[in-house]
Design a protein around this motif. Sequence first.
Motif, PDB file in Angstrom:
ATOM      1  N   CYS A  38     -24.489  10.676  -3.370  1.00  0.00           N
ATOM      2  CA  CYS A  38     -25.622  11.172  -2.580  1.00  0.00           C
ATOM      3  C   CYS A  38     -25.321  12.576  -2.087  1.00  0.00           C
ATOM      4  O   CYS A  38     -24.159  12.919  -1.845  1.00  0.00           O
ATOM      5  CB  CYS A  38     -25.824  10.234  -1.386  1.00  0.00           C
ATOM      6  SG  CYS A  38     -27.228  10.666  -0.338  1.00  0.00           S
ATOM      7  N   ASP A 148     -32.152   4.756  -2.339  1.00  0.00           N
ATOM      8  CA  ASP A 148     -32.012   5.826  -1.341  1.00  0.00           C
ATOM      9  C   ASP A 148     -32.939   7.004  -1.608  1.00  0.00           C
ATOM     10  O   ASP A 148     -33.909   7.195  -0.883  1.00  0.00           O
ATOM     11  CB  ASP A 148     -30.563   6.302  -1.245  1.00  0.00           C
ATOM     12  CG  ASP A 148     -30.369   7.384  -0.165  1.00  0.00           C
ATOM     13  OD1 ASP A 148     -31.359   7.868   0.374  1.00  0.00           O
ATOM     14  OD2 ASP A 148     -29.216   7.725   0.121  1.00  0.00           O
ATOM     15  N   VAL A 149     -32.673   7.781  -2.652  1.00  0.00           N
ATOM     16  CA  VAL A 149     -33.393   9.063  -2.765  1.00  0.00           C
ATOM     17  C   VAL A 149     -34.901   8.899  -2.896  1.00  0.00           C
ATOM     18  O   VAL A 149     -35.668   9.646  -2.297  1.00  0.00           O
ATOM     19  CB  VAL A 149     -32.855   9.952  -3.916  1.00  0.00           C
ATOM     20  CG1 VAL A 149     -31.522  10.572  -3.501  1.00  0.00           C
ATOM     21  CG2 VAL A 149     -32.735   9.224  -5.225  1.00  0.00           C
ATOM     22  N   THR A 152     -36.158   7.564   0.435  1.00  0.00           N
ATOM     23  CA  THR A 152     -36.069   8.613   1.455  1.00  0.00           C
ATOM     24  C   THR A 152     -37.152   9.671   1.234  1.00  0.00           C
ATOM     25  O   THR A 152     -37.819  10.105   2.176  1.00  0.00           O
ATOM     26  CB  THR A 152     -34.659   9.243   1.439  1.00  0.00           C
ATOM     27  OG1 THR A 152     -33.714   8.233   1.814  1.00  0.00           O
ATOM     28  CG2 THR A 152     -34.554  10.407   2.405  1.00  0.00           C
ATOM     29  N   ALA A 175     -32.377  15.757  -5.182  1.00  0.00           N
ATOM     30  CA  ALA A 175     -33.016  14.522  -5.644  1.00  0.00           C
ATOM     31  C   ALA A 175     -34.042  14.006  -4.641  1.00  0.00           C
ATOM     32  O   ALA A 175     -35.109  13.521  -5.018  1.00  0.00           O
ATOM     33  CB  ALA A 175     -31.946  13.464  -5.916  1.00  0.00           C
ATOM     34  N   VAL A 176     -33.729  14.126  -3.342  1.00  0.00           N
ATOM     35  CA  VAL A 176     -34.667  13.627  -2.328  1.00  0.00           C
ATOM     36  C   VAL A 176     -35.942  14.465  -2.321  1.00  0.00           C
ATOM     37  O   VAL A 176     -37.058  13.932  -2.291  1.00  0.00           O
ATOM     38  CB  VAL A 176     -34.016  13.599  -0.929  1.00  0.00           C
ATOM     39  CG1 VAL A 176     -35.061  13.308   0.142  1.00  0.00           C
ATOM     40  CG2 VAL A 176     -32.902  12.559  -0.877  1.00  0.00           C
ATOM     41  N   CYS A 179     -37.981  13.595  -5.267  1.00  0.00           N
ATOM     42  CA  CYS A 179     -38.646  12.300  -5.057  1.00  0.00           C
ATOM     43  C   CYS A 179     -39.767  12.425  -4.026  1.00  0.00           C
ATOM     44  O   CYS A 179     -40.758  11.690  -4.090  1.00  0.00           O
ATOM     45  CB  CYS A 179     -37.634  11.249  -4.622  1.00  0.00           C
ATOM     46  SG  CYS A 179     -36.554  10.717  -5.973  1.00  0.00           S
ATOM     47  N   LYS A 335     -27.987  14.886  -9.592  1.00  0.00           N
ATOM     48  CA  LYS A 335     -27.512  13.617  -9.022  1.00  0.00           C
ATOM     49  C   LYS A 335     -26.751  12.857 -10.102  1.00  0.00           C
ATOM     50  O   LYS A 335     -27.149  12.830 -11.260  1.00  0.00           O
ATOM     51  CB  LYS A 335     -28.685  12.789  -8.498  1.00  0.00           C
ATOM     52  CG  LYS A 335     -28.232  11.657  -7.574  1.00  0.00           C
ATOM     53  CD  LYS A 335     -29.378  11.093  -6.777  1.00  0.00           C
ATOM     54  CE  LYS A 335     -28.925   9.889  -5.958  1.00  0.00           C
ATOM     55  NZ  LYS A 335     -28.085  10.223  -4.801  1.00  0.00           N
TER      56      LYS A 335
END
Lengths: 340, 340
Positions: A38, A148-149, A152, A175-176, A179, A335
């Motif tokens: 992460c 997660d990503v 989130t 990545a977040v 997304c 990622k």
Amino acid sequence: MRGAVLYAPGDVRVEDRPDPAIIEPTDAIIRVTAACICGSDLWPYRGVEKLDGPAPMGHEYVGIVEEVGDQVTTIRPGQFVVGSFWASDNTCEICRAGYQCACVQRVLMGTIGTQAQLARVPLADGTLVATPGMPDADLVPSLLAASDVLGTGWFAAVAAAAGPGKTVAVVGDGAVGLCGVMAAKQLGAERIIAMSRHAPRQELARQFGATDIVTERGDEGVAKIKELTNGLGAHSVVEAVGTQESMMQAIHATRPGGHVGFVGVAHDVALPGDELFNAVVHVHGGPAPVRQYLPQLIGLICDRTIDPGKVFDLTLPLEEAAEGYRAMDERRAIKVLLQP
Amino acid sequence: MRGAVLYAPGDVRVEDRPDPAIIEPTDAIIRVTAACICGSDLWPYRGVEKLDGPAPMGHEYVGIVEEVGDQVTTIRPGQFVVGSFWASDNTCEICRAGYQCACVQRVLMGTIGTQAQLARVPLADGTLVATPGMPDADLVPSLLAASDVLGTGWFAAVAAAAGPGKTVAVVGDGAVGLCGVMAAKQLGAERIIAMSRHAPRQELARQFGATDIVTERGDEGVAKIKELTNGLGAHSVVEAVGTQESMMQAIHATRPGGHVGFVGVAHDVALPGDELFNAVVHVHGGPAPVRQYLPQLIGLICDRTIDPGKVFDLTLPLEEAAEGYRAMDERRAIKVLLQP
């Protein structure tokens, strides 16, 4: 079992660790099918977050249930499961309000370490969501992203009130952030502005639904967002970095009455009260209540509506975790997926 | 005409000033029936906000329209009107979204000064709301309260998502905080905790709908709120002070997923990013879009559902404005009404 441990900044080792065992009757043990690194793992890796002795690493995971404690009633051995980086009971008043990240019994999976062959998952009934049957292998990266990503980024877009008719700007092309672009698209946003100066990330942002790319940062980035929004600013801004510059960029790029959804783990950030006062924006964020969105996200992934697994641009065996950390640290990879 | 002017910290004088005239064709001139002194007027009075030469004072007002510009179409001479401290066109995209405080054409009434016999009101059609007929004299203080403190407290309660089933805590026992209590009650809150250590203000808070009084401040105040809310914190917290302590008290007293509505004009406030991140609360506030609420508030006042005029515990002739400032500065008065 084998598992990744951070010994010091820059020093990740995969080594033999004791197999986890059921401690609480609400625990489950899962065999990790895939884990990942992460952006937040980079904070201690870079020495920005203090390390207190060797630390098992990883908090994102999908896997197959091996064993459950006596009080686990809905999760069963053999199921393929996805869980959040917060273990949560999903029954307390805070969970029921949709904030499983702040469950009164919460346990941070990062303290357990999921970059490993096996992992103990506390509060298994509340934490884990089983997929409908065993997923096709090509869906595993996307299901892992949900852990997660994606969850989130989804929270950030919801917190930013992304929706039909809205212009959404996304600060951060990790990545977040990517997304967050995908989430804004799924939530029906009319226009999605990704702020990125990296060609491969711009490309992924466009695949995920971005309609515009802004390469400027800071005040220049804000000016560009205003230029694109009739001088007013975006309705919704997703912040997925966690620095002073990114937070102020997000707040200043939001129109009065608009919403900032922030999920970048804040480091050395102090928001000036007078600027927040005069901005008249909504600010909401923090660690995402990923668990709230998992059933919906698993559905969208399994029916192949979304493909967030594309954020993994490097896959390595768990044994090569150190190279994975280096690749993300040096921004050679967006990622990294680790296969135990 | 006569009007109040601040010459230096602590030095308010009522003196002859030129009668205002129509400058823009969208202006109106009103004869001020009642004006008042705001908590925010105390910042320059105390020297906390820098003063740039003598400044006409006051931004709250009710009055009777004397004259309107050529392009004013809905407001007419002879009407009794209430306006917000921001003049706004009420037609731009930001106004239509309910944020008249950030209207693209906004003018701050404080730069005009309504502690005077006459005042020019820009953008009269958008800014002013006429009452249904000439109000009874005893309603004037409440209508004046709607011009700022009630509208601001109302916005804070809305921003804090006060509503049925909610526990609302109010930080600050000035006129705005007390009006926040009243707003929370009208919005249907189940439990309203007023934070105050002043007996007369506690009494008014109870009259306005407070169910509990907490006298502790800072961390002790937060602990008390948690004690009253099953350890979780309030769903909604209204912040009506504007200091670092009050903002952090508000954020810490809010449960994860809850809402902070802040309207205290921020002075020397810096919100630590990590604390905001970990609190997982919604934060919204700033200068209130009072105009949005005026029609509703005037209705509630004229049908005598609410009586926010009670916040005025001292009424003085305009000529004695200096004594009004002293009384508020020394906390001898909650809020001072001035009669021109």
